[in-house]
Scaffold this active site. Sequence first.
Site, PDB file in Angstrom:
ATOM      1  N   SER A 206       1.659  -4.715   4.081  1.00 16.27           N
ATOM      2  CA  SER A 206       2.312  -4.336   2.828  1.00 16.27           C
ATOM      3  C   SER A 206       2.419  -5.521   1.883  1.00 16.27           C
ATOM      4  O   SER A 206       2.776  -5.341   0.726  1.00 16.27           O
ATOM      5  CB  SER A 206       3.701  -3.731   3.059  1.00 16.27           C
ATOM      6  OG  SER A 206       4.218  -4.057   4.294  1.00 16.27           O
TER       7      SER A 206
ATOM      8  N   HIS B 176      -2.547   1.224   3.109  1.00 14.36           N
ATOM      9  CA  HIS B 176      -1.106   1.026   3.188  1.00 14.36           C
ATOM     10  C   HIS B 176      -0.392   2.364   3.314  1.00 14.36           C
ATOM     11  O   HIS B 176      -0.213   3.082   2.327  1.00 14.36           O
ATOM     12  CB  HIS B 176      -0.616   0.247   1.948  1.00 14.36           C
ATOM     13  CG  HIS B 176       0.818  -0.140   2.018  1.00 14.36           C
ATOM     14  ND1 HIS B 176       1.674  -0.067   0.942  1.00 14.36           N
ATOM     15  CD2 HIS B 176       1.555  -0.584   3.062  1.00 14.36           C
ATOM     16  CE1 HIS B 176       2.865  -0.464   1.330  1.00 14.36           C
ATOM     17  NE2 HIS B 176       2.832  -0.781   2.593  1.00 14.36           N
TER      18      HIS B 176
ATOM     19  N   GLU C  36      -1.926   3.845  -0.019  1.00 14.78           N
ATOM     20  CA  GLU C  36      -2.531   2.987  -1.040  1.00 14.78           C
ATOM     21  C   GLU C  36      -3.793   2.378  -0.430  1.00 14.78           C
ATOM     22  O   GLU C  36      -3.719   1.704   0.600  1.00 14.78           O
ATOM     23  CB  GLU C  36      -1.564   1.884  -1.453  1.00 14.78           C
ATOM     24  CG  GLU C  36      -0.407   2.401  -2.303  1.00 14.78           C
ATOM     25  CD  GLU C  36       0.650   1.340  -2.584  1.00 14.78           C
ATOM     26  OE1 GLU C  36       1.146   1.292  -3.718  1.00 14.78           O
ATOM     27  OE2 GLU C  36       0.984   0.570  -1.663  1.00 14.78           O
TER      28      GLU C  36
ATOM     29  N   ASN D  54       5.310  -1.191  -4.043  1.00 19.86           N
ATOM     30  CA  ASN D  54       6.266  -2.283  -3.835  1.00 19.86           C
ATOM     31  C   ASN D  54       6.396  -3.175  -5.062  1.00 19.86           C
ATOM     32  O   ASN D  54       7.471  -3.714  -5.331  1.00 19.86           O
ATOM     33  CB  ASN D  54       5.883  -3.101  -2.604  1.00 19.86           C
ATOM     34  CG  ASN D  54       6.175  -2.325  -1.323  1.00 19.86           C
ATOM     35  OD1 ASN D  54       6.802  -1.267  -1.365  1.00 19.86           O
ATOM     36  ND2 ASN D  54       5.721  -2.838  -0.200  1.00 19.86           N
TER      37      ASN D  54
END
Length: 589
Positions: free
Chosen positions: A426, A447, A459, A497
């Site tokens: 991540s 991800h 992702e 994120n």
Amino acid sequence: MTDQITTVGVIGCGTMGSGIAEVCARAGYTVVVREIDGDAIEAGLARIRQSMDRAVDKGKLEAGDRDTAFGRIKGTTSYDDFKTCDVVIEAVPEKLDAKQELFRSLDSLLPPHAILATNTSSLPVIEMAVQTGRPSRVVGLHFFNPAPVMGLVELVKTVVTDGDVLDMSKNFAGTLGKTPVVCGDRAGFIANLLLFPYLNNAAKMVESGFATREDIDAAMQFGCGHPMGPLALLDLIGLDSTFEILDAMYRQFRETVYAPAPLIRQFVTAGFLGRKTARGFYPYEESGSPRVKESGHHGRELPAGAGSHIRKIGVLGSGTMANGIAEVAAKAGYQVVLRARSKQRTSESQAKIAKSLGKAVERGKMTQEQLDATLGLVETTTEMNAFSDCDLIIEGIAEELDIKVEHFRQLDAIAPEHAIIASTTSSLPVVALAAATNRPEQVVGMHFFNPAQVMKLVEVVRTVRTSEETVDAVFAAGKKMGKHCVVCPDRAGFIVNALLFPYLNDAVKMLESGYATAEDIDSAMKLGCGHPMGPFALLDIVGLDVSLQIINSLYEEFREPGYAAAPLLEHLVHAGYLGRKSGRGFFTY
Ligand SMILES: NC(=O)c1ccc[n+]([C@@H]2O[C@H](COP(=O)([O-])OP(=O)(O)OC[C@H]3O[C@@H](n4cnc5c(N)ncnc54)[C@H](O)[C@@H]3O)[C@@H](O)[C@H]2O)c1
């Protein structure tokens, strides 16, 4: 005390004014709403009517109640009708001088007991209060868009607001079915101060070509459970309002995170203000319509047969993510081999996957036969060599670069030549893992979100060396696993994120500044923005140590002063308060 309020005045019948007028009328108040001319009032009343009709269609309002409520609203272009109002809420455009002028005229007109409220999102309420002869009877009543739906009202008190007026306003908001959260007179209050830098970041992502508007919106919906993505939300809010709000925040705090993305200014200049003008980040069928015009974008176009060579998937690791991914892959019909470090861990993984599938059977989402067949597809091992016939290998081990690099080197030596090697990292650069192999074009990030069995987003992270064929194949495999894949470059935080953690960090800074409590901030974001949970509940679930590490990696990558970790977060981590997993974080469990 609210029985003293019978008539509510609303100034401005645009996006917010129309919603506020509707909410007040539906709560039983007599409403007078003013616009600048006949056309504007007609358009505003039509908007109210449409919104009420939608509520009837959705079964949230009886047709008879709609007619009664609509009958309580009087549209006008005159100020004379406001002479009998007990409360007046202004919702004219976000310009301080215009609002000040309005407050001066209203003050001379309204009965002495009337409360004057502004729906401003970012301007200092005191600057409006002092224009009147009744500054102690002036408050901010900040509704959220769409006002009939969102449950929050931020009740802004200035340094001179009277305690009784505050209580009356609180009760009034309650009679409208809203939850009032009292906050101090600072630009952005609670929700917008946290929301707008996040929206601004999303606009900057589109502007830089980092990802498409569709992928950014899908990422936040599927990765965080938000009711809508940031760009669709910007269009709903209105890009002109957005510009003014960000600009006001920037003037107050002088931090670059509030400086409006140049793209927003360009849209405003071009007259692309969002839904209200049928064009913003997205094109809409007509002004005010929520329906996006067919854009021809249906996600990534995959060539025929993409990913069809993937039959066996290797999963490296035996933690939460690895187990979840192995389960999802087997459910999709792939043959799966999961490699753990020890015999004990292989049996633990087997047991966890079986338990999770068992729950699916209990909930009626899967039959016992399907469970048996799925489990039959999962083999566990301690041998790296077991990956020698895999077509796709997904690495899900500890988030440490050295360890991952070493494993990528080993995987490269063992995996067949055609195999793709993916990492679930991540926060680490995928390209550093690619560089450890002799097949950098077949290395990619995948991800997944936790829990992988539930969260729909993946992702797909493309490095500067990843081939298009690899991205296509991984997309196809993700799709087969029932995931919504989005593609983004190999930059810290990817999409989700990079948008989420600066916002969470900002929430910690707000708490640290003493402006609001963790409980109030959490309810503001839930009720004002429809988020499934507030920032502190989320931080406690993610883990404060993990969060701090992600925030630090974003800061390292972007060197944006606003991304520097909140000292309070660091202190809590030092103290061992890591969130739910340690029994205490921002909240105690
Ligand atoms: N858009 C949002 O999501 C949102 C959310 C909360 C608060 N706000 C705040 O609400 C206020 C209004 O924003 P909006 O998005 O509804 O803007 P808008 O442009 O949709 O509506 C403003 C309306 O006010 C009218 N107007 C201007 N001067 C007037 C006057 N003197 N008398 C009567 N009407 C007048 C305009 O004709 C226009 O129809 C702003 O302060 C904004 O910051 C907006």
